[in-house]
Design an enzyme around this catalytic site. Structure first.
Site, PDB file in Angstrom:
ATOM      1  N   HIS A 193       0.819  -1.205   0.000  1.00  0.00           N
ATOM      2  CA  HIS A 193       0.000   0.000   0.000  1.00  0.00           C
ATOM      3  C   HIS A 193       0.855   1.260   0.000  1.00  0.00           C
ATOM      4  O   HIS A 193       0.347   2.360  -0.189  1.00  0.00           O
ATOM      5  CB  HIS A 193      -0.898  -0.012   1.247  1.00  0.00           C
ATOM      6  N   CYS A 194       2.175   1.124   0.228  1.00  0.00           N
ATOM      7  CA  CYS A 194       2.977   2.339   0.420  1.00  0.00           C
ATOM      8  C   CYS A 194       3.910   2.671  -0.743  1.00  0.00           C
ATOM      9  O   CYS A 194       3.725   3.669  -1.425  1.00  0.00           O
ATOM     10  CB  CYS A 194       3.785   2.210   1.708  1.00  0.00           C
ATOM     11  N   ILE A 195       4.925   1.816  -0.957  1.00  0.00           N
ATOM     12  CA  ILE A 195       6.020   2.190  -1.868  1.00  0.00           C
ATOM     13  C   ILE A 195       5.533   2.482  -3.296  1.00  0.00           C
ATOM     14  O   ILE A 195       5.949   3.486  -3.886  1.00  0.00           O
ATOM     15  CB  ILE A 195       7.125   1.102  -1.881  1.00  0.00           C
ATOM     16  N   ILE A 248       2.736   3.580  -4.243  1.00  0.00           N
ATOM     17  CA  ILE A 248       1.659   4.570  -4.308  1.00  0.00           C
ATOM     18  C   ILE A 248       2.074   5.928  -3.745  1.00  0.00           C
ATOM     19  O   ILE A 248       1.957   6.956  -4.418  1.00  0.00           O
ATOM     20  CB  ILE A 248       0.413   4.049  -3.545  1.00  0.00           C
ATOM     21  N   ASP A 249       2.581   5.938  -2.521  1.00  0.00           N
ATOM     22  CA  ASP A 249       2.781   7.213  -1.818  1.00  0.00           C
ATOM     23  C   ASP A 249       3.702   8.203  -2.536  1.00  0.00           C
ATOM     24  O   ASP A 249       3.383   9.397  -2.610  1.00  0.00           O
ATOM     25  CB  ASP A 249       3.305   6.968  -0.397  1.00  0.00           C
TER      26      ASP A 249
END
Ligand SMILES: NC(=O)c1ccc[n+]([C@@H]2O[C@H](COP(=O)([O-])OP(=O)(O)OC[C@H]3O[C@@H](n4cnc5c(N)ncnc54)[C@H](O)[C@@H]3O)[C@@H](O)[C@H]2O)c1
Length: 433
Positions: free
Chosen positions: A276-278, A280-281
């Site tokens: 969910h992080c790398i 997308i953010d």
């Protein structure tokens, strides 16, 4: 920069304890946060849109990797309950928002869940409440996007009638040594008093709270952390490709560089980034920079390009392995071991195994998968392999280790396989990326 170490649980009778909280969004972030708060004596009601999530939790069932059903039972014994009824916000001293922030179809930020959460909170907000956003997002979201919604829906004013802050979630699912309690918590308020209120709340159940200058610095800190990982992973992924051509063992190189006691942190190549992080953010940040300033954030764009190319690169290496034995990938059976985005968890979000499987299928391979953490994998045309990974490996023309789950005995799997490609650099494995 103010850093607050917890002095232990507050004593009854202390004023303004921030005792009643609502955690809105009960997923990978909201649920562990609720667990830690409940353990420290904070009364937590979990609010979620999903009937399935709420009914499951109220029946004692966990739906996230880091919490077992026994953990949910413990939380319920300590007073936790879940609901879909937003009127619980009226009784809360603190509301923490942990809703998803995915990418929209055009690759930009999709803040629809933050918007609907802010509308819900605004409709039920009362004077004196602290509202904290934890969802990862671009700098400016709390002040420019969320505050106007909260103020217009409630008729209250941030910094005067209610407190508003941003606090990034830094959870690393599956990690044993660092959890909610012992990972320092950054908080940035709309005003110094808002920061103070947020610090007071989190200090009740988190060891160290670090105060940011404001909401934007707290939002940006999370994006710096994730962009740093994204860029460094891309760097070793690019190195992995040319080191293979030059017959240099990059995994050995990294172990050597790691012996320097300062100035180096190890990152490892792999089949691509997921979760969910790398993936997308950092796009939230580059989108914001381009939108507000008109120029690109080049590091992020390059990292994105390189990391996104890795599944195709792995497929090409698979093709080369078969080719070396005068075999075509067209018609070959390829087994993927581990299809989640990281080892030892069941989270499939943005897993690089999906584009890898699709590329292999495009080349004509028959793709099968094995994963002890995944019951069902919805990639059209991919079938489930033998539940015994050794038997599954023996039956395939080529085996690709995508995630090295702790259940896997890589030596035995490699020995059972006709051809083996290890994308995770397992020590001792002779067929690393
Ligand atoms: N998963 C991670 O490892 C991780 C780590 C750090 C930060 N984050 C960030 O935290 C945020 C939440 O991520 P997550 O992984 O917990 O998501 P998740 O999908 O696991 O959970 C989100 C929950 O929010 C609920 N929800 C959505 N809209 C809602 C609304 N309007 N009202 C009430 N409930 C609503 C959903 O039903 C779901 O149960 C994201 O911004 C993410 O980028 C995630």
């Amino acid at each position: 920069m103010a850093v607050h170490e917890a002095a232990g649980a507050s004593t009854p009778g202390q004023a303004n304890l921030r005792d009643h909280s609502v955690i809105l969004g009960l997923g990978y972030v909201g649920l562990p946060l609720a667990q830690q708060a409940v353990r420290s004596g904070v009364k937590v009601v979990g609010l979620d849109l999903s009937e399935r999530v709420v009914n499951g939790l109220n029946a004692g069932r966990s739906h996230v990797d880091d919490l077992s059903s026994a953990d949910i039972d413990e939380m319920r014994e300590k007073g936790f309950s879940a609901t879909t009824d937003p009127s619980v916000i009226v009784d809360a001293d603190t509301v923490v928002i942990c809703v998803p922030t995915p990418l929209s179809d055009d690759g930009g930020p999709d803040l629809s869940a933050v918007q609907s959460a802010a509308e819900t909170v605004g409709d039920h907000l009362r004077s004196g409440t602290l509202v904290v956003l934890e969802s990862t997002t671009y700098p400016g979201t709390t002040d420019e996007f969320m505050r106007p919604i909260l103020e217009s829906r409630s008729g209250l004013v941030a910094g005067r009638d209610f407190s508003l802050a941003f606090s990034p979630e830094r959870i690393d699912p599956g990690r044993q040594d660092f959890g909610v309690k012992n990972t320092p918590k950054v908080v940035g308020g709309f005003s110094p008093e808002c920061t103070r209120q947020a610090t007071k709340f989190y200090s009740r159940f988190i060891d160290t709270v670090v105060e940011a200058r404001g909401t934007r610095e707290a939002e940006m800190a999370k994006l710096l952390e994730n962009t740093y990982r994204h860029v460094n992973i891309a760097m070793v992924n690019e190195m992995a490709q040319f080191c293979h051509e030059l017959d240099i063992d990059l995994w050995n190189v990294i172990e050597l560089a790691k012996t320097k006691p300062f100035g180096f942190q190890a990152f490892y190549p792999g089949p691509g980034v997921g979760g969910h992080c790398i993936p997308i953010d950092p796009n939230y940040l580059s989108h914001r920079v381009k939108q507000r300033l008109g120029y690109p954030f080049r590091f992020v764009e390059l990292a994105q390009e390189i990391n996104a190319s890795m599944p195709n690169y792995v497929a090409q290496r698979a093709q080369n392995l078969l080719n070396a034995d005068k075999l075509a990938i067209n018609g070959a059976t390829v087994l993927l071991l581990g299809v989640t985005y990281k080892a030892n968890i069941g989270d499939q979000r943005q897993s690089p195994a999906v584009p890898l499987a699709k590329r292999l299928q495009h080349l004509g391979a028959q793709v099968v998968f094995h994963d002890p953490h995944v019951e069902q994998w919805n990639v059209t045309g991919v079938t489930k392999a033998d539940p015994d990974p050794i038997a599954a490996a023996a039956a395939a023309d080529l085996v690709i280790l995508v995630q090295n789950h702790r259940e896997y005995d890589v030596d035995a799997l490699e020995a059972a396989s006709t051809r083996f490609l290890d994308t995770r650099g397992v020590p001792g494995s002779s067929s690393r990326l």
